[in-house]
Design an enzyme around this catalytic site. Structure first.
Site, PDB file in Angstrom:
ATOM      1  N   LEU B  46       9.527 -27.985  -6.634  1.00 58.49           N
ATOM      2  CA  LEU B  46       8.472 -28.432  -5.877  1.00 58.49           C
ATOM      3  C   LEU B  46       7.459 -27.371  -5.428  1.00 58.49           C
ATOM      4  CD1 LEU B  46       9.933 -30.855  -3.104  1.00 58.49           C
ATOM      5  CD2 LEU B  46       8.216 -31.467  -5.056  1.00 58.49           C
ATOM      6  N   HIS B 269      26.529 -28.804   3.205  1.00 61.32           N
ATOM      7  CA  HIS B 269      26.149 -30.040   3.386  1.00 61.32           C
ATOM      8  C   HIS B 269      27.369 -30.937   4.039  1.00 61.32           C
ATOM      9  CE1 HIS B 269      23.935 -33.647   3.577  1.00 61.32           C
ATOM     10  NE2 HIS B 269      23.056 -33.176   3.313  1.00 61.32           N
ATOM     11  N   ARG B 333      23.439 -29.812  10.144  1.00 56.97           N
ATOM     12  CA  ARG B 333      24.357 -29.855   9.025  1.00 56.97           C
ATOM     13  C   ARG B 333      25.478 -28.933   9.455  1.00 56.97           C
ATOM     14  NH1 ARG B 333      20.194 -30.239   4.145  1.00 56.97           N
ATOM     15  NH2 ARG B 333      19.654 -32.318   4.252  1.00 56.97           N
ATOM     16  N   HIS B 404      25.375 -26.685  -0.601  1.00 61.06           N
ATOM     17  CA  HIS B 404      24.142 -27.351  -0.603  1.00 61.06           C
ATOM     18  C   HIS B 404      22.761 -26.459  -1.020  1.00 61.06           C
ATOM     19  CE1 HIS B 404      21.382 -30.708  -0.859  1.00 61.06           C
ATOM     20  NE2 HIS B 404      20.935 -30.412   0.263  1.00 61.06           N
ATOM     21  N   GLU B 428      12.841 -22.378  -2.105  1.00 62.56           N
ATOM     22  CA  GLU B 428      14.175 -22.035  -1.840  1.00 62.56           C
ATOM     23  C   GLU B 428      14.606 -20.422  -1.977  1.00 62.56           C
ATOM     24  OE1 GLU B 428      17.391 -24.478  -3.106  1.00 62.56           O
ATOM     25  OE2 GLU B 428      19.158 -23.498  -2.330  1.00 62.56           O
ATOM     26  N   ARG B 438      19.205 -24.511   7.784  1.00 65.41           N
ATOM     27  CA  ARG B 438      18.025 -25.576   7.444  1.00 65.41           C
ATOM     28  C   ARG B 438      18.409 -26.904   7.942  1.00 65.41           C
ATOM     29  NH1 ARG B 438      16.579 -28.837   3.803  1.00 65.41           N
ATOM     30  NH2 ARG B 438      18.218 -28.677   2.317  1.00 65.41           N
ATOM     31  N   LEU B 444      11.851 -29.887   1.194  1.00 68.00           N
ATOM     32  CA  LEU B 444      10.843 -30.351   0.499  1.00 68.00           C
ATOM     33  C   LEU B 444       9.415 -29.699   1.126  1.00 68.00           C
ATOM     34  CD1 LEU B 444      11.937 -33.949  -0.396  1.00 68.00           C
ATOM     35  CD2 LEU B 444      12.450 -32.058  -1.587  1.00 68.00           C
TER      36      LEU B 444
END
Lengths: 249, 640
Positions: B46, B269, B333, B404, B428, B438, B444
């Protein structure tokens, strides 16, 4: 489980390849197909032999990087599944499994089971996009889109570009791949402006790459890991003829 | 370099005006001059694809590299749940300020306020941009965009495209990228691995990479280099990352002088499919969005082996709902992961190994009907069936935490530039926006904000403000770097030992997971610091890398990445050891509240730890960027 494997080995694009026998002796039913190959490779590497080259990345069925023909079927026997999500519980002790690369003129073998699929990228480059620069977009809710339209576009947009459709087709046609992108964009209002130019440019590029035509066999739909229907191809064909009618360039 | 205070170059003024003011104050490159500048972008996820496409649109000459066969394979594609944006389409009280606040708090007050505020501001533009590209976001029956909720927030601000949001956003960016390839502004180099950063007069002026098909060592010169090469989760061997994800590009840049910040901030995660055996090559995530409708529970009794449907309601412990009534199953998380581990440690874990908890959809299916659940999560249930061989419509999913995402990364200032002039880092791969934890659906957002809306401005500022030598890839610095790369490859091929690369990687992963995983102690970290160099020694003594370097050799690629991890793992552990506080994903057992929550030490650790490489096995130098909170006052994070 113990399995016999017949795996395609080929040093490079210019050399002849052949099927080589391997034994996989400690296979657990919980392994994925690629993990089974990892174990075979680990054995080869420890003995200083060249590992069997195959592509994979995300290993959760979404990146589209993996692709093997397993016993004659791209991605193997399970429907709607990439080979990284195929599990060994699908096979039986003592089975012989034949593993080959995608075979198509437009996908030359790089090494062993790895092929060059950059032709698919070039088809997208020819027109598989909406021409908007970053910066001037209107508010996301400015154009309402009916839920059914958006969902149908999403069904087509789910294509992962793995190339199994090409590998399954006796004509090595990329129609399912191409039509998925054309459907996705031609269904949405954002894709209307370039609708006709897009379909003509992409089809011309596919022809130039050496992909074949469609003869409505439906093999592509049968092996597509995202179960993209061939109704997309019908839509693309309609778009194409309409484009020729209105002079889509 | 001796320890220095790092300058983040955050512009002055009220937080809501910083970015606007900065955009005006930054220097510009005139449109006709842009094509005279060459910019290298490494990575096509991304961040990388959006940056390369946007810079191409502006008229720069862009060279874009990726290790896969196509830019569309980058691991952003696997992001499932969604992307946050402060649109407030739901009229439920969201705002830029609230997204900013949630993200700073979610990051446990270890992120840079000004960056996070900018991220929240830009979030709204991202959605507009993606819709314009034809990203088929979920819509409601009136045709407007739909939202769902994610952890750490009490508003619905997450936009999604079924369980394939990352795929659709990446394909949007990829298509924009290919449009620029068509126009000739971007040249694409697939199956290339960056193996060194080249500096000339202290500035980043190019890269050296290996053509993975021919084995050739290639040199590329440019005026600036952008790394968007992702995180380092696979240092743990098993993670939700793609099997080719690696730290190599970042680490080689660090070895050339870029500072590596907060490497110990790793995210575990909470909802992954549990480990089944040694053969496993990766772990699969079940999207956080499932916690919208799924309820997490374990049996109240220890060692209860009854199947889930035979455990009556009053013998179940919905521990997240019990302990955190206001956020319930949607706690962040780090909190959800730690609690799952706590249940397993208490002997109340489920499944064969006891290393799992239930995520149950029975109530949601009864409330909403099976069709609604299928429409929302069908692909995730399908994936679960494939891997776990169970039908989650009928029995609860078994889930357990797994590595994760990595919040740490190369240090960058407000302009996303490292301490090495010209080297920029996005997504990242940088450290800046998520602090120590996060929030879901924010990766994203950050990747696209960096690529579409930040770097197009800040790179112009750098280029316009710098006087640079004319440099080609024939410059001595490129030759020196290419020699180093070739030497390293020869060294790997010449060990000719008898241990598998994967075997050593797996062993490294076990050291990291056991000692530097979900909870860390002084002792466990010291254990890891003793074991890692030993394993590194064994690698260089006994690894077997078959084949040659003049063709596609996946063993050689893999060995190079594992070799880098064997160095980097030490830095990660050292950072965890030095940070004697708990915050976000970094949980030091010595530092916890009476009820077992992470206890920060703001007096001593309210800073970014940026490490300077000084040699393999040598103590790195710590540089600090103090964190200043003008807007959000750091408090004990509570989700109760």
């Amino acid at each position: 489980m113990r399995l016999k494997l017949k795996i395609w080995r080929q040093a490079g694009p210019g050399t002849a390849g052949r099927l080589v026998d391997y034994a996989a002796d400690h296979v657990s039913p919980d392994m994925s197909f690629l993990e089974m190959l990892d174990v075979v490779n680990e054995g080869l590497v420890k003995q200083g032999h060249d590992a069997i080259a195959f592509d994979s990345d995300c290993r959760e069925g979404i990146c589209g990087m993996c692709g093997l023909v397993v016993n004659g079927i791209p991605h193997g026997p399970d429907r709607g599944t990439t080979v990284c999500q195929l599990h060994m519980r699908r096979f039986r002790d003592g089975d012989t499994i034949v593993i080959e690369p995608w075979r198509a003129r437009a996908f030359p073998v790089v090494k062993d089971l790895v092929v060059d699929r950059s032709a698919l990228d070039r088809i997208i480059t020819a027109g598989g996009y909406v021409s908007v620069n970053c910066g001037g977009a209107p508010d996301g809710n400015a154009i309402p889109i009916a839920k059914e339209v958006s969902e149908t576009a999403m069904d087509s947009a789910a294509c992962i570009g793995c190339g199994a459709c090409v590998a399954a087709c006796k004509n090595a046609s990329a129609h399912l791949f191409m039509s998925a992108k054309i459907s996705h964009l031609s269904l949405l209002p954002q894709g209307q402006i370039e609708r006709y130019r897009r379909v003509v440019a992409m089809i011309e590029q596919a022809d130039a790459e050496g992909f074949g035509s469609c003869s409505n066999e439906g093999e592509c739909e049968a092996v597509c890991p995202k179960e993209i229907p061939i109704s997309n191809i019908a839509r693309m064909t309609r778009e194409y003829f309409r484009a020729l009618w209105v002079g889509g360039r | 370099m001796s320890p220095t205070k790092l300058d983040s170059n955050v512009p002055a003024g009220p937080i809501a005006e910083k970015w606007d003011r900065h955009r005006f104050e930054m220097k510009l490159v005139n449109p006709a001059n842009k094509r005279k500048y060459t910019i290298i972008v490494v990575g096509t996820g991304l961040a990388g694809a959006s940056a390369a496409a946007s810079l191409g649109e502006l008229g720069y000459n862009v060279l874009n590299f990726c290790i896969q066969d196509s830019p569309r394979r980058a691991h952003s594609i696997a992001a499932q749940g969604g992307i946050n944006a402060a649109k407030n389409y739901q009229n439920d009280g969201d705002s830029v300020y609230r997204l900013f606040y949630d993200t700073v708090k979610g990051g446990d007050y270890r992120s840079r306020e000004a960056n996070v505020y900018r991220l929240a501001q830009l979030s709204v533009n991202i959605i507009d941009q993606c819709v314009a590209q034809g990203v088929p976001f979920a819509r409601d029956y009136g045709g407007l965009l739909d939202n769902r909720s994610f952890g750490g927030a009490q508003v619905s601000r997450t936009f999604y495209a079924r369980g394939q949001t990352g795929q659709q956003l990446l394909l949007g960016a990829y298509q924009s990228l290919m449009r620029q390839v068509h126009k000739g502004t971007v040249r694409l180099f697939a199956r290339r691995e960056m193996l060194d950063l080249v500096l000339v007069e202290g500035r980043a002026r190019g890269i050296v990479c290996r053509n993975l098909v021919t084995g050739e060592i290639e040199r590329y010169a440019a005026h600036a280099v952008i790394l968007a090469t992702g995180g380092y989760g696979t240092v743990y061997y098993l993670s939700t990352n793609a099997v080719n994800s690696n730290v190599t590009a970042s680490w080689r840049a660090a070895k050339r002088g870029a500072l590596f910040a907060n490497p110990c901030f790793t995210q575990i995660h909470p909802t992954c499919i549990p480990v089944t055996g040694d053969h496993q090559s990766k772990l699969t995530l079940m999207s956080e969005s499932l916690r919208n409708d799924g309820r997490v529970w374990v049996p109240k009794k220890k060692g209860d082996t009854r199947p889930p449907d035979q455990i009556p309601e009053d013998e179940r412990d919905y521990y997240l709902e019990r302990k955190y009534p206001s956020f319930g199953n949607l706690v962040p998380r780090d909190v959800a992961s730690r609690n799952a581990k706590q249940m397993a440690d208490e002997g109340r874990g489920v499944g064969e190994t006891g290393l799992a908890v239930y995520l149950d959809f029975q109530d949601a299916i009864q409330r909403l009907g099976i069709d609604v659940i299928r429409e929302k999560y069908g692909n995730l249930f399908h994936m679960y069936k494939k891997i776990a061989d169970e039908d989650a419509y009928k029995v609860p999913m078994r889930i357990y935490p797994a590595i994760h995402y990595t919040m740490g990364g190369l240090w960058v200032d407000y302009n996303l530039m490292t301490n090495v002039p010209g080297l920029h880092v996005l997504g990242e791969a940088n450290f800046s926006d998520h602090g120590a934890n996060r929030l879901g659906a924010s990766a994203l957002m950050q990747g696209l904000a960096d690529g579409y809306f930040v770097i197009p401005y800040t790179i112009g500022h750098y280029l316009a403000g710098s006087t640079m030598l004319k440099v080609t890839s024939e410059h001595d610095a490129f030759k020196e770097s290419a020699n180093c790369v070739q030497k390293n490859i020869n060294r790997l091929l010449s060990v000719k030992g008898n241990r598998g690369i994967r075997e050593i990687h797996r062993e490294l992963g076990r050291i990291m997971w056991d000692n530097v995983g979900m909870s860390r102690t002084e002792q466990s970290l010291r254990t890891a610091l003793a074991q890692i160099p030993k394993l590194r020694g064994e690698f260089w003594q006994s690894v077997s890398v078959p084949g040659t370097d003049d063709n596609l050799n996946q063993s050689l690629e893999y060995a190079g990445r594992v070799a880098d991890y064997l160095e980097f793992a030490e830095l990660l552990t050292l950072d965890a050891l030095h940070r004697r506080e708990s915050c976000g994903g970094h949980f030091r057992e010595e530092s916890q509240t009476a009820d077992g929550e992470a206890l920060r030490d703001d007096e001593h650790y309210s800073y970014v730890a940026a490490w300077e490489f000084t040699g393999v096995g040598r103590e790195p130098v710590l540089h600090k960027e103090p964190l200043v909170f003008e807007e959000v006052h750091p408090t004990q994070r509570s989700y109760k």
